[in-house]
Every structure is written in C-alpha cells, then in structure tokens.
Design a protein around this motif. Structure first.
Motif, mmCIF file in Angstrom:
data_model
loop_
_atom_site.group_PDB
_atom_site.id
_atom_site.type_symbol
_atom_site.label_atom_id
_atom_site.label_comp_id
_atom_site.label_asym_id
_atom_site.label_seq_id
_atom_site.Cartn_x
_atom_site.Cartn_y
_atom_site.Cartn_z
ATOM 1 N N PRO A 129 43.629 34.487 51.170
ATOM 2 C CA PRO A 129 43.778 33.836 49.860
ATOM 3 C C PRO A 129 44.073 34.882 48.776
ATOM 4 C CG PRO A 129 41.888 32.948 51.028
ATOM 5 C CD PRO A 129 42.365 34.132 51.836
ATOM 6 N N LEU A 130 45.073 34.590 47.981
ATOM 7 C CA LEU A 130 45.646 35.604 47.111
ATOM 8 C C LEU A 130 44.655 36.221 46.125
ATOM 9 C CD1 LEU A 130 48.142 37.125 46.418
ATOM 10 C CD2 LEU A 130 48.941 35.172 45.098
ATOM 11 N N ASP A 131 43.890 35.394 45.421
ATOM 12 C CA ASP A 131 42.972 35.944 44.412
ATOM 13 C C ASP A 131 41.946 36.868 45.050
ATOM 14 O OD1 ASP A 131 44.324 34.599 42.458
ATOM 15 O OD2 ASP A 131 42.901 32.947 42.346
ATOM 16 N N ASP A 132 41.458 36.500 46.221
ATOM 17 C CA ASP A 132 40.465 37.326 46.909
ATOM 18 C C ASP A 132 41.106 38.600 47.459
ATOM 19 O OD1 ASP A 132 37.659 37.403 47.550
ATOM 20 O OD2 ASP A 132 38.268 37.303 49.657
ATOM 21 N N ALA A 133 42.322 38.486 47.970
ATOM 22 C CA ALA A 133 43.040 39.673 48.465
ATOM 23 C C ALA A 133 43.258 40.658 47.324
ATOM 24 C CB ALA A 133 44.382 39.261 49.069
ATOM 25 N N ALA A 134 43.591 40.140 46.145
ATOM 26 C CA ALA A 134 43.823 41.001 44.989
ATOM 27 C C ALA A 134 42.517 41.661 44.536
ATOM 28 C CB ALA A 134 44.424 40.172 43.850
ATOM 29 N N ARG A 135 41.445 40.893 44.493
ATOM 30 C CA ARG A 135 40.143 41.441 44.083
ATOM 31 C C ARG A 135 39.696 42.559 45.040
ATOM 32 N NH1 ARG A 135 34.953 40.675 45.647
ATOM 33 N NH2 ARG A 135 35.571 39.153 47.220
ATOM 34 N N LEU A 136 39.809 42.300 46.333
ATOM 35 C CA LEU A 136 39.390 43.301 47.321
ATOM 36 C C LEU A 136 40.263 44.549 47.235
ATOM 37 C CD1 LEU A 136 38.694 40.879 50.286
ATOM 38 C CD2 LEU A 136 36.983 42.306 49.132
ATOM 39 N N ALA A 137 41.557 44.371 47.018
ATOM 40 C CA ALA A 137 42.479 45.507 46.909
ATOM 41 C C ALA A 137 42.108 46.388 45.725
ATOM 42 C CB ALA A 137 43.916 44.993 46.752
ATOM 43 N N HIS A 161 51.809 39.167 41.566
ATOM 44 C CA HIS A 161 51.656 40.066 40.422
ATOM 45 C C HIS A 161 50.604 39.518 39.450
ATOM 46 C CE1 HIS A 161 52.800 42.028 36.569
ATOM 47 N NE2 HIS A 161 52.935 43.060 37.365
ATOM 48 N N ARG A 162 50.637 38.216 39.231
ATOM 49 C CA ARG A 162 49.668 37.580 38.328
ATOM 50 C C ARG A 162 48.245 37.705 38.881
ATOM 51 N NH1 ARG A 162 51.098 32.167 38.297
ATOM 52 N NH2 ARG A 162 53.284 32.604 38.091
ATOM 53 N N ALA A 163 48.081 37.504 40.174
ATOM 54 C CA ALA A 163 46.747 37.600 40.788
ATOM 55 C C ALA A 163 46.199 39.027 40.668
ATOM 56 C CB ALA A 163 46.818 37.186 42.259
ATOM 57 N N PHE A 164 47.042 40.021 40.858
ATOM 58 C CA PHE A 164 46.589 41.415 40.746
ATOM 59 C C PHE A 164 46.300 41.780 39.288
ATOM 60 C CE2 PHE A 164 46.721 43.983 44.687
ATOM 61 C CZ PHE A 164 47.021 42.975 45.586
ATOM 62 N N THR A 165 47.075 41.236 38.366
ATOM 63 C CA THR A 165 46.820 41.498 36.943
ATOM 64 C C THR A 165 45.435 40.983 36.572
ATOM 65 O OG1 THR A 165 49.185 41.290 36.498
ATOM 66 C CG2 THR A 165 47.709 41.118 34.600
ATOM 67 N N ALA A 166 45.105 39.784 37.025
ATOM 68 C CA ALA A 166 43.789 39.206 36.730
ATOM 69 C C ALA A 166 42.676 40.012 37.395
ATOM 70 C CB ALA A 166 43.750 37.752 37.194
#
Ligand code: ADP
Length: 172
Positions: A129-137, A161-166
């Motif tokens: 899931p994108l938001d979780d992948a971004a948070r963990l990264a 890009h938006r998910a990583f920005t957040a």
C-alpha cells in the motif's frame, strides 16, 4: 544527517553515485523499474548479475538484502539491487522493507557513494500500500546510520510522488 529530497521522474536518468533497483531475488531483470534499469543500462548489468548468481549468490538475493553491480551505460556509477518483500495483508513484513533501504545504504557506504537515488521499493508489482510504503521508505532512510549525504527518492508517477511528499512532511 542524510538530506532527503523527492523528485518525480525516471530513475535511469538520474546522475548520482548509485541508483537502487527494486530487483527480484533471481537478479534476472523483470518488469517495472527493474526492466527500465536493465533496458537503459545495457547488457553489462545483466552480465554482472549472472556472475553474482554463479559465485556468491547461487540461491539468489534474499528479501531485504542488497548487492551492487556496475551501472553499465547509465549516468550513475553503480546499481544497488535490493529485493523488497511482496506485500502480505496477514504477515507483517515491514522489517524486510526497512531492511531493503538500510542494507542499500550499507552497500552504498561500502562503495563510498555520497548520493543515492531510490525508487518506491515494493510499491509496484509487489503490491505494498502506497502510503505505508512511503512512510517506511522515508523513516528508514532518516533513521539510518550512514555516510551517504544525499538520498533522492525518484518517483515515477504523481500519486507516488504525493504519497512520499506527505510521508516526508510527517517525518520531518
Ligand atoms: P516492486 O516489484 O518492488 O513493487 P516495481 O518496479 O513494480 O517494483 O515498482 C516499484 C516502483 O517503481 C513503482 O512505484 C513504479 O511505478 C516505479 N517505477 C517504474 N519504473 C520506474 C522508473 N523508470 N524510475 C523510477 N521508478 C519507476
């Protein structure tokens, strides 16, 4: 502390010391970012992967681990291949995803790389899931002990890009 930046784009075009590949265990190339890196970098990368399989990695690269090869024709000097975990809604595999990032930075340190670009590991075909992948990264990189000065996340599409920005805003 490592400086983290975000950029939308194609990681094969990025001029850093090392780019990270979301590879599969067999190191034989594949789809997604893996396919793009092999296509743009040329045969030299696949030859180096085959050589690794013949020598130090007969069973393949384990999930959460990292190994470096040449970057062939790419502007980067090295490719650091990592295997992210396939998302499992039942089993928590987040430690393996964190490990993919921290092990990549450990290999970057061995190479003396000061700048490293990452894609969104496991967030494509591996279904995280994108938001979780971004948070963990983002939190894995910010929490890592490394001599790498700059980590650039190179995100292929606007949604990622938006998910990583957040995630970066939440972590900073
Ligand atoms: P995984 O199997 O680890 O999920 P994928 O390659 O399927 O790996 O996807 C990981 C991420 O890489 C996805 O967000 C995908 O959109 C992205 N991606 C695909 N091609 C590129 C590229 N050329 N540069 C940067 N990111 C890319």
């Amino acid at each position: 502390m490592v400086q983290v930046t975000l950029k939308r784009g194609d990681i094969t075009r990025v001029e850093v010391d090392a780019i990270v590949n979301a590879a599969n265990s067999g190191l034989r190339g594949g789809g997604g970012v893996d396919g793009a890196i092999h296509a743009a970098g040329g045969r030299e990368i696949l030859d180096a992967c085959v050589q690794l399989r013949r020598t130090v990695l007969p069973g393949g690269l384990p999930t959460g681990q990292a190994v470096a090869t040449t970057a062939g024709r790419l502007p980067a000097r090295h490719v650091i291949h990592v295997v992210g975990p396939v998302y499992d809604p039942v089993e928590d595999r987040s430690a393996l995803l964190r490990s993919a990032y921290t092990e990549a930075l450990r290999v970057a340190d061995d190479l003396g790389a000061a700048s490293v670009a990452f894609p969104a590991v496991s967030a494509g075909a591996y279904g995280w899931p994108l938001d979780d992948a971004a948070r963990l990264a983002v939190t894995s990189v910010l929490g890592a002990t490394t001599a790498v000065r700059e980590v650039r996340f190179v995100l292929f599409d606007e949604r990622t890009h938006r998910a990583f920005t957040a995630a970066l805003a939440a972590a900073s």
